[in-house]
Design a protein around this motif. Sequence first.
Motif, PDB file in Angstrom:
ATOM      1  N   ILE A 212       1.750   7.541  -2.484  1.00 54.58           N
ATOM      2  CA  ILE A 212       2.616   7.209  -1.352  1.00 54.58           C
ATOM      3  C   ILE A 212       2.978   8.463  -0.565  1.00 54.58           C
ATOM      4  O   ILE A 212       2.935   8.475   0.677  1.00 54.58           O
ATOM      5  CB  ILE A 212       3.892   6.500  -1.842  1.00 54.58           C
ATOM      6  CG1 ILE A 212       3.561   5.124  -2.424  1.00 54.58           C
ATOM      7  CG2 ILE A 212       4.898   6.363  -0.702  1.00 54.58           C
ATOM      8  CD1 ILE A 212       3.042   4.123  -1.433  1.00 54.58           C
ATOM      9  N   ASN A 213       3.324   9.537  -1.257  1.00 56.59           N
ATOM     10  CA  ASN A 213       3.746  10.759  -0.571  1.00 56.59           C
ATOM     11  C   ASN A 213       2.618  11.369   0.258  1.00 56.59           C
ATOM     12  O   ASN A 213       2.833  11.838   1.378  1.00 56.59           O
ATOM     13  CB  ASN A 213       4.260  11.783  -1.582  1.00 56.59           C
ATOM     14  CG  ASN A 213       5.634  11.433  -2.120  1.00 56.59           C
ATOM     15  OD1 ASN A 213       6.382  10.690  -1.489  1.00 56.59           O
ATOM     16  ND2 ASN A 213       5.975  11.947  -3.281  1.00 56.59           N
ATOM     17  N   VAL A 214       1.408  11.373  -0.290  1.00 56.60           N
ATOM     18  CA  VAL A 214       0.270  11.934   0.448  1.00 56.60           C
ATOM     19  C   VAL A 214      -0.027  11.100   1.690  1.00 56.60           C
ATOM     20  O   VAL A 214      -0.208  11.635   2.793  1.00 56.60           O
ATOM     21  CB  VAL A 214      -0.974  12.020  -0.464  1.00 56.60           C
ATOM     22  CG1 VAL A 214      -2.213  12.351   0.358  1.00 56.60           C
ATOM     23  CG2 VAL A 214      -0.768  13.067  -1.542  1.00 56.60           C
ATOM     24  N   THR A 215      -0.067   9.792   1.523  1.00 53.27           N
ATOM     25  CA  THR A 215      -0.408   8.932   2.658  1.00 53.27           C
ATOM     26  C   THR A 215       0.685   8.935   3.724  1.00 53.27           C
ATOM     27  O   THR A 215       0.388   8.938   4.922  1.00 53.27           O
ATOM     28  CB  THR A 215      -0.658   7.492   2.176  1.00 53.27           C
ATOM     29  OG1 THR A 215       0.447   7.056   1.363  1.00 53.27           O
ATOM     30  CG2 THR A 215      -1.931   7.402   1.360  1.00 53.27           C
ATOM     31  N   GLN A 216       1.949   8.955   3.317  1.00 54.02           N
ATOM     32  CA  GLN A 216       3.007   8.945   4.322  1.00 54.02           C
ATOM     33  C   GLN A 216       3.058  10.287   5.062  1.00 54.02           C
ATOM     34  O   GLN A 216       3.334  10.324   6.264  1.00 54.02           O
ATOM     35  CB  GLN A 216       4.355   8.620   3.702  1.00 54.02           C
ATOM     36  CG  GLN A 216       4.999   9.717   2.892  1.00 54.02           C
ATOM     37  CD  GLN A 216       6.369   9.308   2.366  1.00 54.02           C
ATOM     38  OE1 GLN A 216       6.717   8.136   2.373  1.00 54.02           O
ATOM     39  NE2 GLN A 216       7.132  10.266   1.909  1.00 54.02           N
ATOM     40  N   SER A 217       2.784  11.374   4.369  1.00 54.54           N
ATOM     41  CA  SER A 217       2.748  12.676   5.041  1.00 54.54           C
ATOM     42  C   SER A 217       1.624  12.713   6.068  1.00 54.54           C
ATOM     43  O   SER A 217       1.796  13.227   7.181  1.00 54.54           O
ATOM     44  CB  SER A 217       2.553  13.791   4.012  1.00 54.54           C
ATOM     45  OG  SER A 217       3.636  13.847   3.117  1.00 54.54           O
ATOM     46  N   LEU A 218       0.472  12.154   5.712  1.00 54.94           N
ATOM     47  CA  LEU A 218      -0.655  12.095   6.639  1.00 54.94           C
ATOM     48  C   LEU A 218      -0.310  11.251   7.851  1.00 54.94           C
ATOM     49  O   LEU A 218      -0.584  11.642   8.994  1.00 54.94           O
ATOM     50  CB  LEU A 218      -1.881  11.522   5.921  1.00 54.94           C
ATOM     51  CG  LEU A 218      -3.117  11.265   6.802  1.00 54.94           C
ATOM     52  CD1 LEU A 218      -3.629  12.570   7.397  1.00 54.94           C
ATOM     53  CD2 LEU A 218      -4.212  10.575   5.989  1.00 54.94           C
ATOM     54  N   GLN A 219       0.305  10.104   7.613  1.00 51.30           N
ATOM     55  CA  GLN A 219       0.644   9.218   8.725  1.00 51.30           C
ATOM     56  C   GLN A 219       1.620   9.878   9.690  1.00 51.30           C
ATOM     57  O   GLN A 219       1.435   9.842  10.910  1.00 51.30           O
ATOM     58  CB  GLN A 219       1.254   7.922   8.197  1.00 51.30           C
ATOM     59  CG  GLN A 219       1.668   6.970   9.311  1.00 51.30           C
ATOM     60  CD  GLN A 219       2.600   5.889   8.826  1.00 51.30           C
ATOM     61  OE1 GLN A 219       2.376   5.337   7.764  1.00 51.30           O
ATOM     62  NE2 GLN A 219       3.633   5.600   9.592  1.00 51.30           N
TER      63      GLN A 219
ATOM     64  N   LYS B  40       1.880   8.460 -10.600  1.00 52.51           N
ATOM     65  CA  LYS B  40       0.678   8.413  -9.766  1.00 52.51           C
ATOM     66  C   LYS B  40       0.917   7.637  -8.475  1.00 52.51           C
ATOM     67  O   LYS B  40       0.420   8.021  -7.409  1.00 52.51           O
ATOM     68  CB  LYS B  40      -0.480   7.799 -10.552  1.00 52.51           C
ATOM     69  CG  LYS B  40      -0.994   8.681 -11.681  1.00 52.51           C
ATOM     70  CD  LYS B  40      -2.190   8.051 -12.377  1.00 52.51           C
ATOM     71  CE  LYS B  40      -2.709   8.963 -13.489  1.00 52.51           C
ATOM     72  NZ  LYS B  40      -3.864   8.370 -14.207  1.00 52.51           N
ATOM     73  N   SER B  41       1.660   6.561  -8.572  1.00 53.84           N
ATOM     74  CA  SER B  41       1.936   5.772  -7.367  1.00 53.84           C
ATOM     75  C   SER B  41       2.769   6.578  -6.377  1.00 53.84           C
ATOM     76  O   SER B  41       2.577   6.485  -5.160  1.00 53.84           O
ATOM     77  CB  SER B  41       2.661   4.476  -7.737  1.00 53.84           C
ATOM     78  OG  SER B  41       3.943   4.746  -8.289  1.00 53.84           O
TER      79      SER B  41
END
Length: 606
Positions: A228-235, A223-224
């Motif tokens: 991380i992957n979703v937020t870093q892709s968005l950033q 889950k972590s």
Amino acid sequence: MSAAVGIEPLADPREVQIADAEKPDIYQRTWGLQARVDGTVTFEEYVHWAKIERAEEHEANRVYKEMQGPMSVAKVIKGRFSKGIHHEEKKRREAAQAEAIRIARENGTGTDSEGKEKSDAVAVPTPEGAVSEEEWRVASRALRTASWGTMFYLITTDILGWSTTPFVFASVGYGPGIALYVVFGICAAFSGWILWRVFLGLDSSRYPLLSYGDTFFRVYGKKSRHFINVTQSLQQFMTVSVLILACGQTIAQLANESICFIACMIIFMVIGMTLGMIRSLQRLGWLANASVWMNIVCFMIIMVACANYGIDYQAVFASTLIKVIEPIRTFAGPPPDAFQQQAFGFAGQFNGINSLVYSYGGALLFVAFLAEMRHPWDFWKGMLAAQSFICIVYIFFGAFVYGHYGQYAISNIGNAIQPLRLQQVNNVLGLITAFVACLLYFNIGMKTVYIEVCQEVFHWPEITSKKGKLLWYALGPIYWIVAFIVAAAVPNLNGISGLVGALLILNFTYTFPAILYIGYRCQIDAALPGEGFDPHTGVTTRHDSGLKRWVRGYMVNWHINTMNVIYFLGGLVCSGMGTWAAIEGLIAVFGPGGTVATSFGCAAPV
């Protein structure tokens, strides 16, 4: 000032089984890319193979240095366009093997077929479909070619954003400005050190670490990693969009607005699509190298301009609260409200601090950089050199320009210099360096989308395969087009990206590394005698589990873990305050009297 992500995966077999004839005592299982996020692999197994990997890398690096000999300019240039040490090593082995066969045939008395039989006789038989240990190791490290020198240029390109430093000094004064740049520079370097240590402790050819999210998966679970992957892709996606918008504005300014603004953005997008075909960070190394030197030229131009020419006050009046021309003033401490540019009181000072904190953002890409290094142990050299260089540039440039411009040292300082020709030259170089940074963010962000979404969820082929390469070439333009649409369609994209920066960039740089190291350290230190991974049986032995184990691990190095807890909480506080400031700014923009204008049109956005 950014942050990122997945890298080009190693050319690893999907379900490779090492030949039993060579490794009869090692428990056989699926290794490589598919196993890197296998939930059945234990933390202890990651650590076991990582130790072996580091020892092999150390020996390979020693041999590599002996073979390379003294470094020369010709070797440096050749290395920039090389396919990598592993490719060169394969060519050398094949040439040596061919020479050995030729000599054997010349010295032998049999026919060519007999010679072939002799050659075949000495080969070690392997089961059908199996891959030898040496072949597997070479394949798995095929793309690990970058040196620590390349890391210096990539990190500097990723992080260096000196244009706002005069604004920081104008907001907080000389003393706090210098002190804060040093403190946050040390913090950013500490975060980089954490990621480096975790990478060394958990990465191996059998279970490669490819992204920031992979480190959290191995310490905290699935889950972590998804978070991380979703937020870093968005950033990273938002960073590309913001750069498309900013570079479109620069192109429009250089063209004296004779080109429709939306066309300026399309020009930048098309160039990005074309050069976005580059998949390896090694290929981007020379671009990053050039970008660093162009950055240096840019701030030298600004220093020459501010020391010898006047100020473009119209640019100042258009972007700050200052509306009158007064004598230039500088302050050792925080300037009075009358000399603040964006707000009054603490809010005015915090705007500057906010920019300062973001200026070191970039740790998100460190794992991706490490994953392409030939010898990851050397990463600290490139990181320390880059962080030191960045800190010195920030302090020197910011203090120098502030000393000449005082309260008129605005955040977009390049637009406040005179004469116009110097401003245009600076904008051209700034456009190129921004494009290199944009290409870097796209490269990492696109790999994250491909590996973590397309490959893992939709079962697309590996990016190193022929089909994977074709899909990369097809998906890249779509990424750029969507980023362009967001850049043009979202009102006040810079304000929204500021919110994303406060929530993501800051946390990826300061907050997340701290909590990652706490978990990593606790699991390492919780081990009891007799525990660990047995490579012969594939069994991991633990005498206990749960909260008791975590507490025991925490207390072994409680002082280090407590320091990281404080560091983690400090990062959260900075993130919260930055988010508050960004939200207040968005309320002012979208509230009564605000704007919902987009960039779809010929007029450049205000």
